[in-house]
Design a protein around this motif. Structure first.
Motif, PDB file in Angstrom:
ATOM      1  N   GLY A 161      -4.092  -4.491 -13.991  1.00  0.00           N
ATOM      2  CA  GLY A 161      -5.046  -5.465 -13.478  1.00  0.00           C
ATOM      3  C   GLY A 161      -6.262  -4.867 -12.819  1.00  0.00           C
ATOM      4  N   TYR A 162      -6.236  -3.546 -12.575  1.00  0.00           N
ATOM      5  CA  TYR A 162      -7.371  -2.926 -11.880  1.00  0.00           C
ATOM      6  C   TYR A 162      -8.673  -3.170 -12.636  1.00  0.00           C
ATOM      7  CZ  TYR A 162     -10.472   0.478  -9.756  1.00  0.00           C
ATOM      8  OH  TYR A 162     -11.543   1.065  -9.130  1.00  0.00           O
ATOM      9  N   ASP A 163      -8.672  -2.984 -13.944  1.00  0.00           N
ATOM     10  CA  ASP A 163      -9.913  -3.036 -14.721  1.00  0.00           C
ATOM     11  C   ASP A 163     -10.462  -4.446 -14.884  1.00  0.00           C
ATOM     12  OD1 ASP A 163     -10.118  -0.235 -15.270  1.00  0.00           O
ATOM     13  OD2 ASP A 163      -8.438  -0.457 -16.652  1.00  0.00           O
ATOM     14  N   LYS A 164      -9.649  -5.450 -14.670  1.00  0.00           N
ATOM     15  CA  LYS A 164     -10.104  -6.823 -14.867  1.00  0.00           C
ATOM     16  C   LYS A 164     -10.369  -7.563 -13.569  1.00  0.00           C
ATOM     17  CE  LYS A 164      -8.017  -7.644 -19.396  1.00  0.00           C
ATOM     18  NZ  LYS A 164      -7.132  -8.525 -20.210  1.00  0.00           N
ATOM     19  N   GLY A 165     -10.033  -6.957 -12.441  1.00  0.00           N
ATOM     20  CA  GLY A 165     -10.174  -7.644 -11.163  1.00  0.00           C
ATOM     21  C   GLY A 165     -11.242  -7.045 -10.281  1.00  0.00           C
ATOM     22  N   LYS A 166     -11.320  -7.567  -9.066  1.00  0.00           N
ATOM     23  CA  LYS A 166     -12.275  -7.071  -8.081  1.00  0.00           C
ATOM     24  C   LYS A 166     -11.601  -6.685  -6.769  1.00  0.00           C
ATOM     25  CE  LYS A 166     -16.219  -9.724  -9.844  1.00  0.00           C
ATOM     26  NZ  LYS A 166     -17.285 -10.722  -9.518  1.00  0.00           N
ATOM     27  N   PRO A 178      -4.799  -0.217  -1.633  1.00  0.00           N
ATOM     28  CA  PRO A 178      -4.381   0.944  -0.840  1.00  0.00           C
ATOM     29  C   PRO A 178      -4.166   2.133  -1.770  1.00  0.00           C
ATOM     30  CG  PRO A 178      -2.584  -0.637  -1.044  1.00  0.00           C
ATOM     31  CD  PRO A 178      -3.778  -1.273  -1.681  1.00  0.00           C
ATOM     32  N   VAL A 179      -4.140   3.327  -1.179  1.00  0.00           N
ATOM     33  CA  VAL A 179      -4.079   4.551  -1.974  1.00  0.00           C
ATOM     34  C   VAL A 179      -2.931   5.427  -1.488  1.00  0.00           C
ATOM     35  CG1 VAL A 179      -5.330   6.604  -2.747  1.00  0.00           C
ATOM     36  CG2 VAL A 179      -6.586   4.478  -2.304  1.00  0.00           C
ATOM     37  N   LEU A 180      -2.189   5.970  -2.449  1.00  0.00           N
ATOM     38  CA  LEU A 180      -1.124   6.930  -2.177  1.00  0.00           C
ATOM     39  C   LEU A 180      -1.509   8.267  -2.804  1.00  0.00           C
ATOM     40  CD1 LEU A 180       1.763   7.861  -1.393  1.00  0.00           C
ATOM     41  CD2 LEU A 180       2.556   6.855  -3.553  1.00  0.00           C
ATOM     42  N   TYR A 181      -1.623   9.300  -1.973  1.00  0.00           N
ATOM     43  CA  TYR A 181      -1.874  10.659  -2.446  1.00  0.00           C
ATOM     44  C   TYR A 181      -0.532  11.370  -2.562  1.00  0.00           C
ATOM     45  CZ  TYR A 181      -6.767   9.824  -1.275  1.00  0.00           C
ATOM     46  OH  TYR A 181      -8.039   9.314  -1.233  1.00  0.00           O
ATOM     47  N   MET A 182      -0.288  12.021  -3.709  1.00  0.00           N
ATOM     48  CA  MET A 182       0.975  12.703  -3.932  1.00  0.00           C
ATOM     49  C   MET A 182       0.726  14.134  -4.397  1.00  0.00           C
ATOM     50  SD  MET A 182       3.378   9.731  -5.674  1.00  0.00           S
ATOM     51  CE  MET A 182       4.896  10.632  -5.354  1.00  0.00           C
ATOM     52  N   HIS A 183       1.474  15.070  -3.806  1.00  0.00           N
ATOM     53  CA  HIS A 183       1.404  16.473  -4.210  1.00  0.00           C
ATOM     54  C   HIS A 183       2.209  16.684  -5.500  1.00  0.00           C
ATOM     55  CE1 HIS A 183      -0.137  16.980  -0.165  1.00  0.00           C
ATOM     56  NE2 HIS A 183       0.976  16.492   0.331  1.00  0.00           N
ATOM     57  N   ASP A 184       2.051  17.876  -6.082  1.00  0.00           N
ATOM     58  CA  ASP A 184       2.749  18.213  -7.335  1.00  0.00           C
ATOM     59  C   ASP A 184       2.496  17.147  -8.396  1.00  0.00           C
ATOM     60  OD1 ASP A 184       4.040  20.730  -6.691  1.00  0.00           O
ATOM     61  OD2 ASP A 184       5.325  19.588  -5.339  1.00  0.00           O
ATOM     62  N   GLY A 185       1.204  16.807  -8.568  1.00  0.00           N
ATOM     63  CA  GLY A 185       0.835  15.726  -9.464  1.00  0.00           C
ATOM     64  C   GLY A 185       1.276  15.910 -10.899  1.00  0.00           C
ATOM     65  N   HIS A 186       1.481  17.149 -11.322  1.00  0.00           N
ATOM     66  CA  HIS A 186       1.932  17.412 -12.692  1.00  0.00           C
ATOM     67  C   HIS A 186       3.370  16.965 -12.913  1.00  0.00           C
ATOM     68  CE1 HIS A 186       2.927  20.677 -10.033  1.00  0.00           C
ATOM     69  NE2 HIS A 186       3.792  21.169 -10.895  1.00  0.00           N
ATOM     70  N   ASN A 187       4.128  16.784 -11.837  1.00  0.00           N
ATOM     71  CA  ASN A 187       5.539  16.381 -11.953  1.00  0.00           C
ATOM     72  C   ASN A 187       5.766  14.901 -11.657  1.00  0.00           C
ATOM     73  OD1 ASN A 187       6.402  18.975 -12.583  1.00  0.00           O
ATOM     74  ND2 ASN A 187       6.786  19.530 -10.462  1.00  0.00           N
ATOM     75  N   LEU A 188       4.714  14.105 -11.673  1.00  0.00           N
ATOM     76  CA  LEU A 188       4.855  12.713 -11.260  1.00  0.00           C
ATOM     77  C   LEU A 188       5.054  11.739 -12.407  1.00  0.00           C
ATOM     78  CD1 LEU A 188       2.078  12.439  -8.514  1.00  0.00           C
ATOM     79  CD2 LEU A 188       4.520  12.883  -8.200  1.00  0.00           C
ATOM     80  N   PHE A 189       4.385  11.969 -13.552  1.00  0.00           N
ATOM     81  CA  PHE A 189       4.281  10.917 -14.553  1.00  0.00           C
ATOM     82  C   PHE A 189       4.779  11.302 -15.951  1.00  0.00           C
ATOM     83  CE2 PHE A 189       0.563  10.409 -11.620  1.00  0.00           C
ATOM     84  CZ  PHE A 189       0.983   9.258 -10.972  1.00  0.00           C
ATOM     85  N   ALA A 197     -15.324   6.352  -2.915  1.00  0.00           N
ATOM     86  CA  ALA A 197     -16.614   6.007  -3.508  1.00  0.00           C
ATOM     87  C   ALA A 197     -16.493   5.639  -4.985  1.00  0.00           C
ATOM     88  CB  ALA A 197     -17.597   7.170  -3.343  1.00  0.00           C
ATOM     89  N   SER A 198     -15.448   6.157  -5.646  1.00  0.00           N
ATOM     90  CA  SER A 198     -15.327   6.009  -7.091  1.00  0.00           C
ATOM     91  C   SER A 198     -14.419   4.852  -7.511  1.00  0.00           C
ATOM     92  CB  SER A 198     -14.794   7.307  -7.707  1.00  0.00           C
ATOM     93  OG  SER A 198     -15.637   8.400  -7.400  1.00  0.00           O
ATOM     94  N   PHE A 199     -13.536   4.422  -6.623  1.00  0.00           N
ATOM     95  CA  PHE A 199     -12.569   3.382  -6.960  1.00  0.00           C
ATOM     96  C   PHE A 199     -12.591   2.301  -5.892  1.00  0.00           C
ATOM     97  CE2 PHE A 199     -11.128   7.425  -8.690  1.00  0.00           C
ATOM     98  CZ  PHE A 199     -10.976   7.109 -10.033  1.00  0.00           C
ATOM     99  N   ARG A 200     -12.047   1.146  -6.229  1.00  0.00           N
ATOM    100  CA  ARG A 200     -12.015   0.041  -5.273  1.00  0.00           C
ATOM    101  C   ARG A 200     -10.818   0.225  -4.339  1.00  0.00           C
ATOM    102  NH1 ARG A 200     -12.287  -2.763  -9.951  1.00  0.00           N
ATOM    103  NH2 ARG A 200     -10.356  -3.878  -9.452  1.00  0.00           N
ATOM    104  N   THR A 201     -11.006   0.993  -3.314  1.00  0.00           N
ATOM    105  CA  THR A 201      -9.933   1.311  -2.374  1.00  0.00           C
ATOM    106  C   THR A 201     -10.109   0.543  -1.076  1.00  0.00           C
ATOM    107  OG1 THR A 201     -11.060   3.146  -1.263  1.00  0.00           O
ATOM    108  CG2 THR A 201      -9.893   3.650  -3.316  1.00  0.00           C
ATOM    109  N   ARG A 202      -9.023   0.507  -0.315  1.00  0.00           N
ATOM    110  CA  ARG A 202      -9.098   0.117   1.093  1.00  0.00           C
ATOM    111  C   ARG A 202      -8.939   1.429   1.864  1.00  0.00           C
ATOM    112  NH1 ARG A 202      -5.298  -4.457  -0.013  1.00  0.00           N
ATOM    113  NH2 ARG A 202      -3.865  -3.547   1.499  1.00  0.00           N
ATOM    114  N   PRO A 203      -9.993   1.960   2.444  1.00  0.00           N
ATOM    115  CA  PRO A 203      -9.980   3.342   2.931  1.00  0.00           C
ATOM    116  C   PRO A 203      -9.374   3.557   4.304  1.00  0.00           C
ATOM    117  CG  PRO A 203     -12.162   2.404   3.184  1.00  0.00           C
ATOM    118  CD  PRO A 203     -11.341   1.367   2.476  1.00  0.00           C
ATOM    119  N   GLY A 204      -8.944   2.503   4.985  1.00  0.00           N
ATOM    120  CA  GLY A 204      -8.453   2.648   6.352  1.00  0.00           C
ATOM    121  C   GLY A 204      -7.142   3.403   6.445  1.00  0.00           C
TER     122      GLY A 204
END
Length: 300
Positions: free
Chosen positions: A48-53, A57-68, A157-164
């Motif tokens: 839904g990200y691409d079709k909405g406004k 919230p954002v989750l930062y995760m280490h070892d990104g190569h082992n996530l998906f 700046a690049s994505f629709r985040t809630r930065p708090g």
């Protein structure tokens, strides 16, 4: 003919619909970061990200190569973080989060994830064990400065985040678990949630550190005592298994749990610590409990 065209149209639409319902991945290679080895990102945008406004919230995760993607992972197994997020969202407990997977820089992973203040405070056996693993200067402070500074600024700046603070979480396992706790304590104004999964409290080879090293246990206890402060709405998850590397963690984690309680943090509200009997130190074990972790840590 009309029926055939309709059938073909439905067949072509099905994969696109499945992709939309599963979210979308973005890859960024050769990312420069001051004072660090070259970085790489895998970013997951929720359905839904691409079709909405709406903002996320954002989750930062280490070892990104082992996530998906198992094909990109170290051991052909992953956390399945996107699927765990979808499960947590479908439970109604969690809002969809953008996931920023930060890859580990190969052989430089250890020196990027080892908390710098802990390394500088060690001596004797623990310091010797750490020095035996380091291939260059410890750069975790530079990594944290980049995560909380230029990287976060670019993401916001690049994505629709809630930065708090309360909409910014950080998570990792093993040395990434240490780094997540490090970010949570050192940048309390930035990260309101932290997942410290199977944190490698010996911080080096346990055989060289020794079982339940009292100096290192005291060091971690003092480190948390000096930095925890009051919860003020923050939340942290910690856990470990009981097999392979995780079998070494209980004495450290028990001391840290006691420190949280002594510092006025309420278990179940502000912090949680779980033991998973029989769980090993590996991605499949983390994948099995990740929906539970997300459900508690990222809950509305």
């Amino acid at each position: 003919m009309g029926g055939l065209l309709a059938l073909l149209g439905a067949m072509l639409a099905a994969p696109a619909l499945a992709r939309e319902q599963a979210g979308r991945f973005l890859e960024y290679e050769h990312v420069a970061a001051a004072g660090l080895p070259e970085q790489r990102l895998t970013i997951w945008l929720p359905p839904g990200y691409d079709k909405g406004k709406q903002r996320y919230p954002v989750l930062y995760m280490h070892d990104g190569h082992n996530l998906f993607d198992p094909a990109k992972s170290n051991f052909n197994k992953v956390w399945a973080a996107d699927k765990a997020m979808l499960a947590a969202v479908n439970s109604g407990k969690v809002e969809p989060h953008i996931i920023i997977g930060v890859w580990a820089p190969g052989r430089d992973r250890y020196r990027q994830y080892l908390p710098q203040t802990i390394y500088q405070a060690t001596s004797g056996t623990p310091r010797a064990a750490m020095d035996a693993m380091i291939e260059g200067p410890v750069v975790s402070d530079a990594y944290l400065a980049w995560l909380a500074g230029p990287l976060k600024q670019w993401v916001d700046a690049s994505f629709r985040t809630r930065p708090g603070r309360d909409d910014t979480a950080i998570m990792g396992s093993s040395m990434g678990g240490l780094m997540s706790c490090y970010a949570f304590l050192e940048r309390a104004e930035t990260y309101g949630r932290a997942g410290c999964v199977s944190s490698h409290w010996p911080a080096a080879d346990p055989a060289k550190v020794g079982p339940a090293n009292p100096e290192l246990i005291a060091l971690w206890d003092g480190w948390f005592a000096a930095r925890l402060g009051q919860p003020n709405g923050r939340r942290v998850w910690m856990d470990h298994g009981t097999a392979t590397l995780d079998a070494f963690y209980a004495p450290y984690q028990q001391k840290i749990d006691a420190r949280f309680a002594a510092s006025g943090w309420q278990r179940g509200r502000d912090w949680e610590s779980k033991v998973y009997e029989g769980a090993e130190h590996e991605e499949n074990a983390w994948a099995r409990r990740l929906p539970e972790v997300f459900g508690w840590l990222l809950r509305n």
